[in-house]
Design a protein around this motif. Structure first.
Motif, PDB file in Angstrom:
ATOM      1  N   HIS A   1       0.812  -1.204   0.000  1.00  0.00           N
ATOM      2  CA  HIS A   1       0.000   0.000   0.000  1.00  0.00           C
ATOM      3  C   HIS A   1       0.856   1.270   0.000  1.00  0.00           C
ATOM      4  O   HIS A   1       0.552   2.237  -0.696  1.00  0.00           O
ATOM      5  CB  HIS A   1      -0.926   0.023   1.225  1.00  0.00           C
ATOM      6  N   GLU A   2       1.913   1.269   0.810  1.00  0.00           N
ATOM      7  CA  GLU A   2       2.738   2.473   0.900  1.00  0.00           C
ATOM      8  C   GLU A   2       3.409   2.769  -0.438  1.00  0.00           C
ATOM      9  O   GLU A   2       3.503   3.937  -0.839  1.00  0.00           O
ATOM     10  CB  GLU A   2       3.799   2.301   1.996  1.00  0.00           C
ATOM     11  N   LEU A   3       3.878   1.730  -1.145  1.00  0.00           N
ATOM     12  CA  LEU A   3       4.503   1.934  -2.453  1.00  0.00           C
ATOM     13  C   LEU A   3       3.490   2.472  -3.460  1.00  0.00           C
ATOM     14  O   LEU A   3       3.791   3.376  -4.237  1.00  0.00           O
ATOM     15  CB  LEU A   3       5.104   0.620  -2.960  1.00  0.00           C
ATOM     16  N   ALA A   4       2.269   1.900  -3.431  1.00  0.00           N
ATOM     17  CA  ALA A   4       1.223   2.362  -4.343  1.00  0.00           C
ATOM     18  C   ALA A   4       0.845   3.807  -4.051  1.00  0.00           C
ATOM     19  O   ALA A   4       0.605   4.606  -4.969  1.00  0.00           O
ATOM     20  CB  ALA A   4       0.003   1.460  -4.229  1.00  0.00           C
ATOM     21  N   LEU A   5       0.801   4.153  -2.752  1.00  0.00           N
ATOM     22  CA  LEU A   5       0.457   5.525  -2.363  1.00  0.00           C
ATOM     23  C   LEU A   5       1.537   6.492  -2.830  1.00  0.00           C
ATOM     24  O   LEU A   5       1.237   7.561  -3.387  1.00  0.00           O
ATOM     25  CB  LEU A   5       0.288   5.594  -0.845  1.00  0.00           C
ATOM     26  N   ALA A   6       2.803   6.114  -2.643  1.00  0.00           N
ATOM     27  CA  ALA A   6       3.912   6.967  -3.072  1.00  0.00           C
ATOM     28  C   ALA A   6       3.898   7.150  -4.586  1.00  0.00           C
ATOM     29  O   ALA A   6       4.137   8.258  -5.101  1.00  0.00           O
ATOM     30  CB  ALA A   6       5.237   6.364  -2.618  1.00  0.00           C
ATOM     31  N   LEU A  11       2.984  10.634  -9.329  1.00  0.00           N
ATOM     32  CA  LEU A  11       2.367  10.877 -10.629  1.00  0.00           C
ATOM     33  C   LEU A  11       1.300  11.971 -10.577  1.00  0.00           C
ATOM     34  O   LEU A  11       0.767  12.372 -11.610  1.00  0.00           O
ATOM     35  CB  LEU A  11       1.725   9.577 -11.141  1.00  0.00           C
ATOM     36  N   GLY A  12       0.982  12.417  -9.368  1.00  0.00           N
ATOM     37  CA  GLY A  12      -0.064  13.430  -9.224  1.00  0.00           C
ATOM     38  C   GLY A  12      -1.443  12.901  -9.538  1.00  0.00           C
ATOM     39  O   GLY A  12      -2.338  13.663  -9.925  1.00  0.00           O
ATOM     40  N   ASP A  13      -1.637  11.592  -9.361  1.00  0.00           N
ATOM     41  CA  ASP A  13      -2.915  10.957  -9.683  1.00  0.00           C
ATOM     42  C   ASP A  13      -3.786  10.934  -8.426  1.00  0.00           C
ATOM     43  O   ASP A  13      -3.703  10.023  -7.603  1.00  0.00           O
ATOM     44  CB  ASP A  13      -2.663   9.527 -10.188  1.00  0.00           C
ATOM     45  N   ARG A  14      -4.635  11.950  -8.285  1.00  0.00           N
ATOM     46  CA  ARG A  14      -5.435  12.091  -7.066  1.00  0.00           C
ATOM     47  C   ARG A  14      -6.483  10.981  -6.945  1.00  0.00           C
ATOM     48  O   ARG A  14      -6.780  10.528  -5.847  1.00  0.00           O
ATOM     49  CB  ARG A  14      -6.129  13.453  -7.056  1.00  0.00           C
ATOM     50  N   VAL A  15      -7.024  10.546  -8.062  1.00  0.00           N
ATOM     51  CA  VAL A  15      -8.029   9.472  -8.009  1.00  0.00           C
ATOM     52  C   VAL A  15      -7.395   8.193  -7.472  1.00  0.00           C
ATOM     53  O   VAL A  15      -7.928   7.545  -6.560  1.00  0.00           O
ATOM     54  CB  VAL A  15      -8.649   9.240  -9.399  1.00  0.00           C
ATOM     55  N   ALA A  16      -6.232   7.828  -8.030  1.00  0.00           N
ATOM     56  CA  ALA A  16      -5.538   6.623  -7.559  1.00  0.00           C
ATOM     57  C   ALA A  16      -5.139   6.767  -6.100  1.00  0.00           C
ATOM     58  O   ALA A  16      -5.248   5.807  -5.319  1.00  0.00           O
ATOM     59  CB  ALA A  16      -4.306   6.357  -8.422  1.00  0.00           C
ATOM     60  N   GLU A  17      -4.696   7.948  -5.697  1.00  0.00           N
ATOM     61  CA  GLU A  17      -4.324   8.184  -4.296  1.00  0.00           C
ATOM     62  C   GLU A  17      -5.534   7.951  -3.385  1.00  0.00           C
ATOM     63  O   GLU A  17      -5.420   7.330  -2.324  1.00  0.00           O
ATOM     64  CB  GLU A  17      -3.809   9.609  -4.131  1.00  0.00           C
ATOM     65  N   GLY A  18      -6.693   8.434  -3.802  1.00  0.00           N
ATOM     66  CA  GLY A  18      -7.905   8.233  -3.006  1.00  0.00           C
ATOM     67  C   GLY A  18      -8.248   6.768  -2.846  1.00  0.00           C
ATOM     68  O   GLY A  18      -8.568   6.298  -1.751  1.00  0.00           O
ATOM     69  N   TYR A  19      -8.145   6.010  -3.949  1.00  0.00           N
ATOM     70  CA  TYR A  19      -8.468   4.576  -3.885  1.00  0.00           C
ATOM     71  C   TYR A  19      -7.482   3.814  -2.994  1.00  0.00           C
ATOM     72  O   TYR A  19      -7.870   2.891  -2.271  1.00  0.00           O
ATOM     73  CB  TYR A  19      -8.498   3.966  -5.284  1.00  0.00           C
ATOM     74  N   VAL A  20      -6.209   4.189  -3.054  1.00  0.00           N
ATOM     75  CA  VAL A  20      -5.211   3.516  -2.199  1.00  0.00           C
ATOM     76  C   VAL A  20      -5.504   3.817  -0.728  1.00  0.00           C
ATOM     77  O   VAL A  20      -5.467   2.920   0.118  1.00  0.00           O
ATOM     78  CB  VAL A  20      -3.779   3.930  -2.579  1.00  0.00           C
ATOM     79  N   LEU A  21      -5.794   5.064  -0.415  1.00  0.00           N
ATOM     80  CA  LEU A  21      -6.119   5.424   0.970  1.00  0.00           C
ATOM     81  C   LEU A  21      -7.383   4.703   1.448  1.00  0.00           C
ATOM     82  O   LEU A  21      -7.456   4.244   2.585  1.00  0.00           O
ATOM     83  CB  LEU A  21      -6.291   6.937   1.085  1.00  0.00           C
ATOM     84  N   GLN A  22      -8.364   4.590   0.557  1.00  0.00           N
ATOM     85  CA  GLN A  22      -9.584   3.855   0.894  1.00  0.00           C
ATOM     86  C   GLN A  22      -9.244   2.389   1.207  1.00  0.00           C
ATOM     87  O   GLN A  22      -9.738   1.819   2.181  1.00  0.00           O
ATOM     88  CB  GLN A  22     -10.572   3.918  -0.271  1.00  0.00           C
ATOM     89  N   SER A  23      -8.391   1.797   0.382  1.00  0.00           N
ATOM     90  CA  SER A  23      -7.981   0.410   0.602  1.00  0.00           C
ATOM     91  C   SER A  23      -7.224   0.263   1.912  1.00  0.00           C
ATOM     92  O   SER A  23      -7.407  -0.718   2.653  1.00  0.00           O
ATOM     93  CB  SER A  23      -7.116  -0.061  -0.567  1.00  0.00           C
TER      94      SER A  23
END
Length: 211
Positions: A1-6, A11-23
């Motif tokens: 999760h931490e690698l995916a969040l980083a 990449l500045g991908d806010r949507v992906a950041e939100g999904y990772v935090l949700q996960s």
């Protein structure tokens, strides 16, 4: 999760950041509830920025679960009601079923069992083909009626929950239903039936490596 969040942040991908935090919130909501609430809160900020109503509802629902895990039942009720408003607006019946289910257990935590039972019945109205949620709503009715001292009704609903959990192969649900069915039988002064249920529950939890 931490690698995916980083990676999402790089990449500045806010949507992906939100999904990772949700996960991350979901992964920690059962045993690290405060941490889970933090992750869900950060995800919610992003989903509000992106106007993702579905994901907003899901992270608010998850926050309710984590708050309930901390026995902060009033906070949990507020979250479930907010999530229900969103799921109703977007027509998400599964979300509405889960919201009413969470409300039922939160009101039960406050020993408001009549309200709890009403919520579990509402959960069943929205359940459609989600048998697992149906099982937990039936289990909740057993819990609510036991709280009111209406033991025969409690036993009936625990039995119904047990049938659903067995049909879908949910061993954790079966163990919980048997354990609580045993408590209802004990309250009804049926010690032999209570012991039988607890023995079966312990065997299941042993197989699942739960102490």
């Amino acid at each position: 999760h931490e690698l995916a969040l980083a990676s999402a942040r790089r990449l500045g991908d806010r949507v992906a950041e939100g999904y990772v935090l949700q996960s991350m919130g979901f992964a920690s909501q059962d045993d690290r509830c405060e941490e889970s609430i933090g992750y869900y809160g950060r995800a919610l900020e992003i989903f509000r920025e992106t106007n993702d109503r579905q994901s907003q509802g899901l992270v608010i629902l998850g926050t309710g679960h984590a708050a309930r895990g901390l026995r902060r039942f009033e906070d949990a009720i507020g979250c479930y009601e907010e999530a229900l408003t969103i799921f109703s607006e977007i027509g998400n019946r599964v979300g509405q079923s889960l919201g009413h289910l969470g409300l039922g257990y939160a009101f039960g935590g406050l020993r408001q069992f009549e309200r709890s039972i009403g919520c579990f019945r509402r959960a069943i109205e929205f359940v459609d083909d989600d048998r697992r949620t149906e099982g937990w709503a039936l289990h909740g009715l057993g819990y609510g009626y036991r709280g009111l001292g209406r033991l025969e009704e409690s036993i009936e609903y625990y039995d119904l929950a047990l049938v659903v959990f067995a049909k879908i192969g949910d061993w954790w649900g079966q163990g919980e239903a048997l354990y609580n069915l045993g408590k209802a039988h004990a309250d009804a002064d049926r010690p032999a039936l209570a012991r039988r249920c607890w023995t079966q529950a312990l065997a299941i939890f042993h197989d699942l490596h739960i102490d």
